[in-house]
Motif scaffolding. Structure first.
Motif, PDB file in Angstrom:
ATOM      1  N   GLU A 282       0.812  -1.214   0.000  1.00 10.23           N
ATOM      2  CA  GLU A 282       0.000   0.000   0.000  1.00 10.23           C
ATOM      3  C   GLU A 282       0.847   1.266   0.000  1.00 10.23           C
ATOM      4  OE1 GLU A 282      -4.016   1.505   2.328  1.00 10.23           O
ATOM      5  OE2 GLU A 282      -2.633   0.123   3.315  1.00 10.23           O
ATOM      6  N   SER A 394      -3.083  -2.079  -4.530  1.00  7.84           N
ATOM      7  CA  SER A 394      -2.368  -2.659  -3.395  1.00  7.84           C
ATOM      8  C   SER A 394      -2.731  -4.138  -3.308  1.00  7.84           C
ATOM      9  CB  SER A 394      -2.761  -1.949  -2.094  1.00  7.84           C
ATOM     10  OG  SER A 394      -4.109  -2.240  -1.757  1.00  7.84           O
ATOM     11  N   GLN A 397      -6.211  -4.414  -1.864  1.00  8.50           N
ATOM     12  CA  GLN A 397      -7.274  -4.099  -2.829  1.00  8.50           C
ATOM     13  C   GLN A 397      -7.561  -5.271  -3.763  1.00  8.50           C
ATOM     14  OE1 GLN A 397      -5.725  -0.351  -4.567  1.00  8.50           O
ATOM     15  NE2 GLN A 397      -7.872   0.247  -4.723  1.00  8.50           N
TER      16      GLN A 397
END
Length: 765
Positions: A282, A394, A397
């Motif tokens: 991230e 990320s 995600q």
């Protein structure tokens, strides 16, 4: 060396100069080098330039005003400075020449630190005359011939001023060492303080002289102020300074980076319609790699997949022999601290032009791989292209989208991009399972910062998204190594040797102590270790076995000669996928560009001849970065725990030495020492075979991997040191334990003298 050799017309190169020094036993005067190479007066200036370049790159060390030594060579004997201690407390030394230290760090042979009869024990900061030998595993060791006194060793630490009852400063002070292995503060007299103030991070040089006492406090002079203890980045600053991590870049490097231009299609294949995406942590600032997958439409490959891996084309910007190239070579790799990065390349490249940023044109070197339905790679092809990342995601995600929780960004990507990637990964994973790479459970943790201070430590979750990227990068690295071999081009491999015979003998002796066995005579493979790890899953000794298997492994390094990668169970493997942060990958990119005729900026003859030197150098810089990262992490965690003195924590034994136990806490993964004085009122013996401390009288034991409860006794943020007291009772004697005849003698430490208790009423674990 040969004298008065007639001049030769052969070009003067770095390789010829290094070879001449090595032929002379690793050390040579400049005039002898010139004579041996047949250098005429018109080439002496060129020789000086090459020697200066080799010295700046770290390949040579200066041992006199006009004499040099191969940085990786060691004479049979010489004067050495004791410069450090390793994790187990063993002393480390380096050779000393007229103009400073040179050569690799060498460990003192076991027992050498005790000193000769009538002489004090040897410690950090001492100077000795030593012989260099090799142990059974082929590693260099130093054996002390004579203690010569103190060296001019410099120590990094925090200055503490002497103050009166009203807090007013007077006189000198002391320096608290930043290295936890330097056990005593250094006194600084008023005339040696300089401009240092309370809380300054300083370099202090130990005083040398006959009036200095061998035992008692060391004295020193402050030579440099490098920062403030109150700086939120102090832990990283200390780690960088201690390990020689170079911050910043030269004006020449910055100028070359700022002059870099955005890429065009010239000499490249247009890959911008290919929906490649990046999946990274991230907080990632640089993006080396992008991926895309689609079903193979070839009729003869039903159920197969085509996978694209595109890597930033760093070689297009970091050209051979340029300022950026020289700087990247010296650094070897980026160093990642908990709060910052010491990058290999300037930010304008690492976080911009060389980073595969979302919706921006970027130069890349891509490989298209074809897998059959069983995960076997059928073919691959490299392309030098121009790409445009369709999305920056990320790991969290991407995984959430696959798990049924897409967000606004991942929702439109789920069917056309993410699901095909996961299906291709499931296919490639079949091949991985057949290959049987080593599967050791080694969880990672992340430090959480708030307002510049440590707010907590959390375990990094490992998703299938991580495994997907990892496996596709491994496959791309294999493709690079295979292509260069097919084209018969030299390269720098990433190699991982099988465990040594000594380590295999040690684990075969250990496993019966936990009711397991290692069949001698069988071929040593990663799959054999995996079977042991699998059996250990149901064993109360799971942690111990995992730790011993991990310690049995060799260290992966770089080398121009291939021996394969034992841990990954691969016959050939080279690092290709992270050129922003690893110089090894830059060399592979250049080698591929030359081998496949993808441009005129590929590897040069001179660069290829230097591969052995480069491989050794970047192996060392990698180890240095890992040590610096560990040190910074330890300091930050120690700072976080400093206000929890007296608290009790759960953990496990991760190291067993003759002076105590190393404990790793579950909550923070912090490492600390439980001195042998906290363990009970008898003499504890280090049983190397069982990886345990064993009570000589009782046979009770603290083995590697044992779960324990500890109380935090000390936390020293400046050094990262933690000291624990073990609260858990030891385990019962191992089956078949017999009391030694010598155990009736009163020897060693008796814990009753320290006021300890033998039984604490804790449940044995």
């Amino acid at each position: 060396m040969a004298k008065n050799r007639p001049p030769t017309n052969e070009p003067l190169t770095r390789e010829r100069v290094l070879e001449a020094i090595r032929k002379a036993g690793g050390k040579a005067q400049k005039r002898d080098i010139a004579h041996d190479l047949g250098i005429g007066p018109d080439q002496k200036k060129e020789l000086r330039g090459i020697l200066r370049e080799l010295e700046e790159s770290g390949a040579l060390g200066r041992t006199g005003r006009k004499s040099y030594a191969d940085a990786h060579a060691l004479p049979e004997s010489g004067v050495m400075d004791i410069v450090d201690r390793d994790h187990d407390g063993e002393l480390l030394a380096r050779m000393r020449g007229p103009e400073g230290l040179f050569g690799p760090t060498v460990r003192l042979a076991p027992g050498e630190a005790r000193g000769r009869k009538g002489e004090p024990a040897v410690g950090v900061g001492d100077r000795v005359l030593a012989k260099i030998t090799r142990n059974d595993e082929g590693e260099h060791e130093a054996r002390v011939v004579k203690r010569l006194g103190q060296s001019a060793h410099q120590v990094l630490g925090v200055f503490r001023a002497i103050k009166d009852d009203r807090g007013r400063r007077f006189g000198g002070g002391r320096v608290v060492p930043a290295d936890r292995k330097t056990r005593h503060d250094i006194l600084v007299e008023p005339q040696d303080v300089g401009d240092a103030n309370e809380g300054d991070l300083v370099l202090v040089e130990l005083r040398i002289g006959q009036n200095e006492r061998a035992h008692g406090p060391k004295r020193g002079t402050i030579k440099e102020i490098i920062g403030k203890e109150s700086d939120p980045r102090a832990a990283s600053i200390l780690a960088m300074h201690t390990h020689g991590i170079m911050p910043g870049f030269t004006p020449e490097e910055n100028a070359q980076a700022e002059a870099a231009q955005k890429p065009t299609l010239k000499g490249r294949t247009d890959l911008r319609k290919l929906p490649l995406i990046t999946i990274d942590p991230e907080d990632a600032r640089d993006h080396d790699d992008a991926v895309f997958a689609q079903p193979d439409d070839e009729p003869n490959n039903k159920g197969g997949w085509r996978v694209w891996v595109a890597i930033a084309d760093v070689a297009a910007y970091v050209t051979t022999g340029s300022a950026l190239d020289r700087g990247a070579w010296r650094r070897g790799n980026s160093t990642y601290f908990p709060d910052r990065v010491a990058p290999m390349l300037p930010e304008s490249l690492s976080a911009d032009l060389c980073s595969l940023r979302e919706n921006e044109d970027r130069a890349c070197l891509a490989v298209e791989m074809v897998f059959d339905s069983e995960g076997r790679k059928k073919s691959h092809k490299f392309t030098r292209g121009l790409m445009r990342s369709a999305a920056k995601l990320s790991y969290e995600q991407a995984q959430a989208a696959i798990d049924g929780k897409p967000d606004e960004k991942t929702g439109p990507l789920l069917e056309p991009i993410l699901k095909p990637l996961w299906a291709a990964h499931a296919c490639a994973w079949k091949g991985r399972e057949k290959r049987q790479p080593l599967e050791i459970d080694a969880p990672e943790h992340k430090i959480i910062f708030k307002d510049g201070k440590v707010a907590g430590v959390k375990r990094r979750e490992r998703f299938d998204a991580h495994k997907l990227i990892e496996e596709f990068m491994i496959q791309a690295n294999v493709c690079a190594a295979e292509t260069l071999e097919q084209k018969q081009r030299p390269q720098i491999y990433r190699i991982h040797d099988k465990p040594s015979d000594t380590k295999i003998a040690a684990i075969s002796d250990f496993l019966p102590t936990v009711d397991m066995a290692w069949s001698k005579g069988q071929v040593v493979t990663a799959a054999r270790f995996n079977r042991i790890l699998h059996l250990a899953e149901q064993s109360p000794n799971k942690d111990i076995i995992n730790e011993v298997v991990l310690r049995t492994q060799s260290q992966a390094v770089y080398a121009p000669d291939n021996i394969g990668h034992f841990g990954l169970n691969l016959a050939r493997y080279s690092h290709f996928t992270s050129p922003i942060r690893r110089y090894a990958d830059v060399t592979i990119h250049r080698a591929l560009i030359r081998a496949l005729r993808l441009g005129d900026d590929g590897a040069t003859d001179a660069e290829e001849k230097r591969y052995e030197e480069t491989a050794q150098h970047i192996s060392e810089t990698e180890r240095t970065s890992m040590a610096a990262e560990r040190d910074a992490t330890a300091r930050y965690i120690s700072s976080f725990l400093a206000d929890r003195i007296g608290n009790e924590f759960e953990g496990r034994v991760t190291g067993v030495t003759r002076f105590g136990l190393f404990i790793r806490l579950d909550e923070t993964q912090a490492d600390g020492l439980a001195p042998i004085s906290t363990l009970g009122n008898e003499r504890w013996v280090h049983d190397e075979t069982a990886h345990a401390l064993v009570g000589e009288q009782s046979g009770y034991r603290y083995p590697l991997g044992m779960r324990v409860e500890v109380r935090l006794e000390e936390a020293t943020p400046i050094s990262g040191g933690l000291v624990f007291a073990v609260m858990t009772d030891p385990l019962p004697p191992a089956p078949g334990w017999k009391k030694s005849r010598q155990s009736n003698q009163t020897r060693g430490f008796d814990r009753d003298r320290g006021g300890g208790k033998k039984h604490r009423g804790k449940k044995r674990r």
